[in-house]
Scaffold this active site. Structure first.
Site, mmCIF file in Angstrom:
data_model
loop_
_atom_site.group_PDB
_atom_site.id
_atom_site.type_symbol
_atom_site.label_atom_id
_atom_site.label_comp_id
_atom_site.label_asym_id
_atom_site.label_seq_id
_atom_site.Cartn_x
_atom_site.Cartn_y
_atom_site.Cartn_z
ATOM 1 N N MET A 36 51.390 48.771 49.081
ATOM 2 C CA MET A 36 51.863 47.719 48.754
ATOM 3 C C MET A 36 53.725 47.352 49.686
ATOM 4 O O MET A 36 53.942 48.888 49.317
ATOM 5 C CB MET A 36 52.051 47.656 47.798
ATOM 6 C CG MET A 36 51.037 47.917 46.670
ATOM 7 S SD MET A 36 51.333 48.257 44.797
ATOM 8 C CE MET A 36 49.923 48.415 44.409
ATOM 9 N N MET A 136 39.392 41.332 43.712
ATOM 10 C CA MET A 136 40.085 41.691 42.483
ATOM 11 C C MET A 136 39.691 41.248 41.095
ATOM 12 O O MET A 136 39.829 40.080 40.981
ATOM 13 C CB MET A 136 41.864 41.568 43.383
ATOM 14 C CG MET A 136 42.010 41.687 44.284
ATOM 15 S SD MET A 136 42.155 43.747 44.414
ATOM 16 C CE MET A 136 43.579 44.476 42.595
ATOM 17 N N GLY A 141 48.420 45.156 42.872
ATOM 18 C CA GLY A 141 49.821 45.305 42.861
ATOM 19 C C GLY A 141 50.346 46.280 41.357
ATOM 20 O O GLY A 141 51.545 47.004 41.873
ATOM 21 N N GLY A 176 40.899 47.242 36.373
ATOM 22 C CA GLY A 176 40.862 47.121 35.405
ATOM 23 C C GLY A 176 39.061 47.323 34.998
ATOM 24 O O GLY A 176 39.207 47.534 34.294
#
Ligand code: DX5
Ligand code: ZN
Length: 221
Positions: A36, A136, A141, A176
């Site tokens: 990132m 995603m 992030g 998740g």
């Protein structure tokens, strides 16, 4: 045919080697590494020097998820650091086709990633050029966020599209994913699961084995 890619972002950063060995010995074959830049996504994680030193302690497939602006700029350096697969965001590339080709030239496998709100039509034309699409299922992030359910519709539509085109493209889902929803993600058509907190929060080896058990159950169904 199913692959678990534990996400290093969920590991204990003062014990990376220990945590990598735990998932590798438990049978995970890929390691997902989130780079990132603080620009494409709000946070900053790690980059080439960390990947290069971890390369010396693992034989897993290094799946590098580039959450950076214009990731094509780093293709050679990330490959040199030890990436087997380099995955770039369609949203981060002004010239997606040429960024894909630049990665391909390094000899690495190529993935293209889509944020939750980006439709799969954005990558329609480059599908034949990539080995993997990353859908995603959180906004990229940070680890530890909740799965966004509508992303499963994208996985289903993409699996259908890949079938119609007669391609053999992998579909990876990231964000998740837990032991509870992994089955839904696989049934929607994904074959590569990324999991950070669900693997590294608690006993990483045991959690890895539980994911692999879900895969076996799916395969023998
Ligand atoms: C998020 C990263 C993910 C993250 C997933 O932007 O791309 O790979 O580590 O973490 P969990 O599985 O905790 O959502
Ligand atoms: Zn990731």
């Amino acid at each position: 045919m199913y692959v678990l890619a534990p996400s290093l972002l969920g590991a204990d950063f003062k014990n990376l080697e220990r945590d990598i060995k735990a998932v590798e010995e438990a049978g995970a074959s890929w390691l997902h590494l989130d780079v990132m830049d603080g620009a494409f996504v709000p946070s900053i994680s790690f980059g080439m020097p960390v990947i290069a030193s971890l390369r010396n302690c693992s034989r897993m497939t290094f799946d590098v998820h580039m959450m950076v602006e214009e990731p094509g700029r780093y293709a050679e350096a990330v490959r040199e650091a030890g990436a087997d697969l380099i995955c770039i965001h369609a949203e981060a590339c002004r010239h997606l086709d040429s960024s894909i080709r630049r990665i391909r030239e390094t000899g690495a496998r190529v993935g293209v990633a889509l944020n939750p709100a980006t439709p799969i039509s954005a990558i329609e034309l480059v599908l034949p050029l990539v080995d993997m699409v990353l859908i995603m299922s959180v906004n990229p992030g940070f680890g530890g966020q909740s799965f966004i359910p509508y992303t499963l519709d994208k996985v289903r539509a993409l699996r259908e599209r890949i079938g119609l085109l007669g391609l053999n493209t992998d579909i990876q889902v990231d964000g998740g994913i837990t032991l509870d929803n992994a089955g839904d993600v696989l049934r929607a058509g994904a074959n590569i699961i990324v999991a950070g907190s669900a693997v590294f929060r608690g006993a990483a080896g045991d959690n890895t084995r539980k994911f692999l058990e879900i895969f076996r159950h799916m395969e023998t169904r």
